[in-house]
Design a protein around this motif. Structure first.
Motif, short mmCIF file in Angstrom:
data_model
loop_
_atom_site.label_atom_id
_atom_site.label_comp_id
_atom_site.label_asym_id
_atom_site.label_seq_id
_atom_site.Cartn_x
_atom_site.Cartn_y
_atom_site.Cartn_z
N LEU A 228 0.12 11.62 0.47
CA LEU A 228 0.33 10.39 -0.28
C LEU A 228 1.58 9.45 -0.20
CD1 LEU A 228 -1.14 10.89 -3.94
CD2 LEU A 228 -1.91 9.50 -1.99
N ALA B 201 0.94 7.97 3.44
CA ALA B 201 -0.10 7.19 3.29
C ALA B 201 0.50 5.64 2.79
CB ALA B 201 -1.43 7.34 2.65
N ILE C 232 -5.87 5.91 -6.69
CA ILE C 232 -5.90 7.05 -5.82
C ILE C 232 -6.60 8.06 -6.39
CG2 ILE C 232 -4.29 8.87 -4.64
CD1 ILE C 232 -1.97 6.71 -4.92
N ILE D 46 -6.99 4.79 -2.16
CA ILE D 46 -6.71 5.94 -1.44
C ILE D 46 -7.50 7.06 -1.74
CG2 ILE D 46 -4.92 7.42 -0.20
CD1 ILE D 46 -2.93 4.99 -0.91
N LYS E 270 -7.98 3.67 2.42
CA LYS E 270 -7.45 4.79 3.09
C LYS E 270 -7.76 6.10 2.72
CE LYS E 270 -2.82 2.44 4.30
NZ LYS E 270 -1.55 2.43 3.44
N ARG F 51 -5.52 3.45 8.73
CA ARG F 51 -6.09 3.97 7.44
C ARG F 51 -6.70 5.36 7.31
NH1 ARG F 51 -10.59 0.96 6.14
NH2 ARG F 51 -11.04 0.37 8.25
N TYR F 52 -6.23 6.08 8.08
CA TYR F 52 -6.65 7.42 8.04
C TYR F 52 -5.70 8.39 8.96
CZ TYR F 52 -9.32 11.45 9.93
OH TYR F 52 -9.50 12.98 10.46
#
Ligand code: NAD
Length: 305
Positions: free
Chosen positions: A114, A117, A190, A218, A244, A263-264
């Motif tokens: 996380l 990201a 998320i 996310i 994401k 995004r990945y």
């Protein structure tokens, strides 16, 4: 009794030592089959053992049929979808897992994924913080509870939905209980997946569900790749450039997801439980559970009742 440790991907050496000591302390014999490459090796090794400890090893009807004395299989780990539990039940073979032993390892990785990201995958650009964000946990089992504990330390606002865990248990842990998985996706910035792979959950993380995430949402997956409907998630992420997806389980469509630049992210191999502590704890717990079963018939952790 003869206890076989059959691991395509072996335990760490200190874990094997602890398992051996534990098994021998109870008067049993340890048989070790590590890094096997052929099914024939496993079929040969199981033929005169009463118990088995495995990791992610696939245990099929063919293997159980080759093991006439087998009474118990313990999966050192949480997910046991690699074992044909229904067939084991038919044959009267007990299947157990070692719940909780790797939960902290997975939970720490969730927060690691996380941070990565929200900090734009460390690409040098400005990111955002986790403090104050709404984190949704899809399932409040051993991993979900550990994620909640750590996420609260980050100052996150934690929500959870679990099909079988009562709301008051979730609330007692200082987490908001949510009435459905749809509500969880709608409410949270998320969502982190902690459901097992079952007939109900496989392919359940689909377009309609993930599309409920608010802008900038996310999705984190450290559960199983089978729970995600990959073509639908890909379609959604192609349409919604704000989303994401981070995971420690490489999806089958990894190459297509990788085109969604920035995004990945997937770890190169499944890493959630890959810590020295989790490896040791799960292996030793498996040995203790086998000893308890042979000592007094204890089947506390049986998953195929
Ligand atoms: P657990 O058994 O402690 O918890 C699973 C939770 O899921 C339970 O609370 C259960 O009530 C809930 N649940 C079951 N079906 C559900 C459904 N349909 N909807 C909502 N909730 C549901 O397991 P855990 O230790 O928390 O692990 C969770 C999963 O994570 C495992 O099954 C495994 O597949 C995966 N896992 C992955 C790694 C890794 O290396 N990435 C490591 C450990 C576990």
């Amino acid at each position: 009794m003869r206890v076989l440790v059959a691991t395509e991907k072996p335990f760490a050496a200190n874990a094997v030592k602890a398992i051996k000591e534990e098994i021998e302390k109870a008067g049993h014999e340890l048989v070790l089959l590590e890094k096997y490459t052929e099914l024939a090796q496993l079929l040969d090794a199981v033929k005169d053992v009463e118990a088995m400890i495995v990791r992610s090893d696939k245990i099929t009807p063919e293997i159980m049929d080759a093991a006439p004395k087998l009474k118990i299989i313990v999966r050192a780990g949480a997910g046991y979808d690699s074992i044909d539990t229904a067939y084991a039940k038919e044959k009267g073979i007990i299947v157990e897992n070692t719940p909780g032993q790797n939960a902290n390892a997975v939970a720490e990785l969730v927060l690691g994924l996380l941070v990565y990201a929200v900090r734009a995958f460390y690409n040098g650009k400005s990111g955002s913080e986790l403090i104050g964000k709404k984190l949704g946990l899809l399932a409040f089992g051993n991993v979900g509870r550990n994620v909640a504990r750590i996420a609260k330390g980050f100052g996150m606002d934690v929500y959870a939905y679990d099909a079988f865990c009562p709301a008051n248990v979730i609330e007692e842990a200082g987490v908001h209980a949510v009435a459905s998985q749809e509500a969880l996706f709608e409410l949270c910035n998320i969502v982190s997946l902690h459901i097992p792979a079952t007939p109900e959950t496989k392919q359940s993380i689909n377009y309609a569900l993930v599309n409920r995430l608010p802008k900038g949402g996310i999705l984190v997956n450290t559960a199983r790749k089978e729970v995600i409907n990959e073509p639908e998630l890909l379609k959604l992420m192609t349409e919604r450039e704000d989303l994401k997806f981070v995971t420690d389980i490489k999806p089958d469509a990894d190459a297509d997801f990788a085109k969604l630049e920035g995004r990945y992210f997937s770890t190169p191999k499944k890493m959630g439980a890959q810590t020295a502590e989790a490896n040791f704890n799960a292996g030793l717990a498996a040995a203790k559970q086998i000893n308890a079963y042979f000592a007094d018939g204890c089947t506390k952790f049986q998953v195929n009742k």
